[in-house]
Write a protein that holds these residues in place. Structure first.
Motif, PDB file in Angstrom:
ATOM      1  N   MET A   1      22.596  10.087  18.762  1.00 43.66           N
ATOM      2  CA  MET A   1      23.533  10.086  17.848  1.00 43.66           C
ATOM      3  C   MET A   1      24.097   8.459  18.126  1.00 43.66           C
ATOM      4  N   TRP A  36      21.061  23.614  24.380  1.00 42.59           N
ATOM      5  CA  TRP A  36      20.986  23.039  23.072  1.00 42.59           C
ATOM      6  C   TRP A  36      19.893  22.491  22.703  1.00 42.59           C
ATOM      7  N   SER A  37      18.732  22.122  23.527  1.00 43.09           N
ATOM      8  CA  SER A  37      17.587  21.631  23.327  1.00 43.09           C
ATOM      9  C   SER A  37      16.397  22.560  22.319  1.00 43.09           C
ATOM     10  N   GLU A  41      16.230  19.470  15.533  1.00 36.94           N
ATOM     11  CA  GLU A  41      16.928  18.523  14.762  1.00 36.94           C
ATOM     12  C   GLU A  41      16.451  18.439  13.276  1.00 36.94           C
ATOM     13  N   LYS A  43      16.266  16.089  10.243  1.00 40.18           N
ATOM     14  CA  LYS A  43      16.192  14.502   9.617  1.00 40.18           C
ATOM     15  C   LYS A  43      16.705  14.273   8.319  1.00 40.18           C
ATOM     16  N   ASN A  44      17.329  13.395   8.336  1.00 38.17           N
ATOM     17  CA  ASN A  44      17.989  13.064   6.854  1.00 38.17           C
ATOM     18  C   ASN A  44      17.063  12.207   6.062  1.00 38.17           C
ATOM     19  N   THR A  50      24.704  12.103   4.870  1.00 35.87           N
ATOM     20  CA  THR A  50      24.260  12.419   6.090  1.00 35.87           C
ATOM     21  C   THR A  50      24.860  13.696   6.524  1.00 35.87           C
ATOM     22  N   TYR A  52      25.981  17.087   9.115  1.00 38.76           N
ATOM     23  CA  TYR A  52      26.291  17.262  10.236  1.00 38.76           C
ATOM     24  C   TYR A  52      25.077  17.784  11.157  1.00 38.76           C
ATOM     25  N   SER A  53      25.356  17.738  12.631  1.00 36.09           N
ATOM     26  CA  SER A  53      24.377  18.136  13.264  1.00 36.09           C
ATOM     27  C   SER A  53      24.049  19.447  13.385  1.00 36.09           C
ATOM     28  N   PRO A  54      22.992  20.127  13.579  1.00 35.05           N
ATOM     29  CA  PRO A  54      23.084  21.625  13.613  1.00 35.05           C
ATOM     30  C   PRO A  54      23.783  22.328  14.969  1.00 35.05           C
ATOM     31  N   VAL A  55      23.575  21.343  15.967  1.00 35.22           N
ATOM     32  CA  VAL A  55      24.428  21.755  17.113  1.00 35.22           C
ATOM     33  C   VAL A  55      25.906  22.007  17.004  1.00 35.22           C
ATOM     34  N   SER A  56      26.349  20.801  16.410  1.00 34.97           N
ATOM     35  CA  SER A  56      28.025  20.896  16.085  1.00 34.97           C
ATOM     36  C   SER A  56      28.403  22.071  14.937  1.00 34.97           C
TER      37      SER A  56
END
Length: 88
Positions: A1, A36-37, A41, A43-44, A50, A52-56
């Motif tokens: 990030m 969380w791995s 991910e 990709k944009n 852009t 939010y991240s999937p983890v968030s």
């Protein structure tokens, strides 16, 4: 990030403080136990805003469930009113 140098981040001293002195230490403990791995991910492609991240997003849903919030707007209000929780 990648960090925006014009934006303020709370991830320096508060991380250890939140784990030991906060009322939501159980949420941080739950987050620590999740691998969380396994979350892929996204990709944009360079088109549009852009996201939010999937983890968030998963963490936000978990907070909604743990705090028994009824709607997404309740979750948004909770995260705006509690910046330490939003940082987690």
């Amino acid at each position: 990030m990648s960090n925006n140098p014009k934006q303020f981040y709370l991830d320096f001293v508060y991380d250890e403080y939140m784990k030991s002195n906060s009322s939501f230490a159980y949420i941080l403990t739950i987050f620590d136990y999740i691998d969380w791995s396994l979350v892929p991910e996204i990709k944009n492609p360079g088109v549009g805003r852009t996201g939010y991240s999937p983890v968030s997003m998963i963490k936000a849903i978990l907070i909604k469930i743990i705090k028994n919030l009824n709607s997404t707007s309740d979750l948004i209000d909770e995260l705006y009113s509690n910046p330490y929780l939003a940082q987690a």
